[in-house]
Design an enzyme around this catalytic site. Structure first.
Site, PDB file in Angstrom:
ATOM      1  N   LYS A 213       0.850  -1.201   0.000  1.00  0.00           N
ATOM      2  CA  LYS A 213       0.000   0.000   0.000  1.00  0.00           C
ATOM      3  C   LYS A 213       0.886   1.251   0.000  1.00  0.00           C
ATOM      4  CE  LYS A 213      -3.768  -2.372   2.333  1.00  0.00           C
ATOM      5  NZ  LYS A 213      -4.455  -2.693   3.581  1.00  0.00           N
TER       6      LYS A 213
ATOM      7  N   GLN B  68      -4.370  -1.123   9.685  1.00  0.00           N
ATOM      8  CA  GLN B  68      -4.261  -2.456   9.093  1.00  0.00           C
ATOM      9  C   GLN B  68      -4.854  -3.502  10.041  1.00  0.00           C
ATOM     10  OE1 GLN B  68      -3.077  -3.201   5.946  1.00  0.00           O
ATOM     11  NE2 GLN B  68      -3.814  -5.268   6.388  1.00  0.00           N
TER      12      GLN B  68
ATOM     13  N   ASP C  95     -10.833   3.103   4.213  1.00  0.00           N
ATOM     14  CA  ASP C  95     -11.226   1.692   4.113  1.00  0.00           C
ATOM     15  C   ASP C  95     -12.746   1.548   4.151  1.00  0.00           C
ATOM     16  OD1 ASP C  95      -9.163  -0.047   3.642  1.00  0.00           O
ATOM     17  OD2 ASP C  95      -8.647  -0.356   5.751  1.00  0.00           O
TER      18      ASP C  95
END
Ligand code: NAP
Length: 300
Positions: free
Chosen positions: A63, A107, A130
């Protein structure tokens, strides 16, 4: 369909190439990021990594690399595995308050002692790239603008970029996770599909699939969907990432037998996986443009 990023295999199913499509999305994002930087500042992405889970480290590295290549300002905050809830939440609070940060990604999974839902919900919804905060989940289900989880957004994007319209189609989604199944079902509904969501308690999964114009498999059971579950001419999106006995990556769909009947199918690897990172970039760009009050041209 008039796809540009596609190839066909011997069975003639159109292979929806996620690598090439993700590359196209990332190129568009990079162009828009440069425009944003010229008019204001570069999109800022902050990634919070707790602990030393090897898979999470790999994801975070890719990422970071992708966002840097797109011209974003990226920072990764690493915290030890024994960190407390208060410590993680205080980092999220700092990132919420930091004007140069447009996107915050924690994460997952987090170590067991931490309450992931509470950490995620601490993220300011406008920075939740997200799309996992309760606020963005509510917006999606209410059909309001917001940030959408990257994997289901990637499924929609790959369909859009191949001219595949969901309107009026019977869509079967296998899996009802917050990360993939549920948000994809909402997105498909918003595109006027008729959506059936299947899960581990569904009794006649194969029959549901046989009636579907589009199958989206987000299960985590290797090669669950067999070719004879696929209607001739159906579209198959395989989100699953599993390893077979030889250690090879395989999806939730038995690719060869499904491709023999489908009109179009995503491979594993090289299908939905690359789209997920591309949509993280698209979400961060969108969040940055909105926060900077700048309107951009590209659709991604
Ligand atoms: P998850 O949270 O474990 O959810 C799996 C879903 O599948 C659940 O709803 C479960 O039903 C259902 N399920 C399990 N076994 C089933 C069966 N035999 N028949 C029908 N339904 C069944 O997983 P997830 O996070 O959604 O991920 C799904 C897969 O996608 C995994 O392989 C994951 O690695 C992959 N993934 C890929 C990407 C990508 O970028 N390509 C991103 C995210 C995830 P219940 O709700 O009843 O338990």
């Amino acid at each position: 369909m008039t796809p540009s990023n596609t190839s066909t295999d011997s069975s003639e199913a159109l292979v929806l190439d996620g690598k090439a499509t993700a590359y196209a999305v990332r190129s568009d994002v990079a162009v828009d990021a440069a425009a944003l930087t010229a008019q204001g500042r570069a999109p800022g992405l902050a990634v919070v990594l707790v602990g030393d889970d090897p898979a999470s480290q790999v994801y975070v590295r890719s990422k970071d690399k992708a966002a840097t290549e797109a011209g974003f300002a990226v920072s990764t905050i690493r915290m030890s595995a024994d960190v407390t809830q208060t410590e993680v939440e205080s980092i999220v609070d700092q990132l919420n308050a930091d004007d140069s940060v447009d996107g915050i990604l924690v994460q997952l999974p987090l170590p067991r002692q931490l309450d992931s839902d509470a950490v995620v919900d601490r993220i300011a919804p406008e920075k939740d790239v997200d799309g996992l905060t309760a606020a963005n989940v509510a917006r999606l289900s209410m059909g309001r603008p917001g940030l959408v989880p990257c994997t289901p957004a990637g499924c929609i994007e790959i369909l859009d970029r191949h001219g595949i319209d969901l309107s009026g189609k019977d869509v079967v989604v296998i899996g009802r996770s917050q990360l993939v199944g549920k948000p994809f079902a909402q997105l498909a509904l918003a595109r006027n599909a008729t959506v059936t969501v299947c899960h581990s308690r569904t009794t006649n999964l194969a029959e549901h699939c046989r009636g579907a114009d589009v199958i989206v498999a987000a299960v985590g059971v290797r090669e669950l969907v067999q070719g004879d579950w696929v209607k001739e001419g159906a579209i198959v999106l395989d989100v699953g990432i599993n390893r077979n006995d030889e250690g090879k990556l395989v999806g939730d769909v038995h690719y060869a037998s499904a491709a023999a009947r489908a009109a179009a199918i995503t491979p594993v690897p090289g299908g939905i996986g690359p789209m997920t990172i591309a949509m993280l970039l698209a979400n961060t760009l969108k969040a940055s443009a909105a926060r900077q009050g700048i309107q951009l041209g590209s659709p991604a």
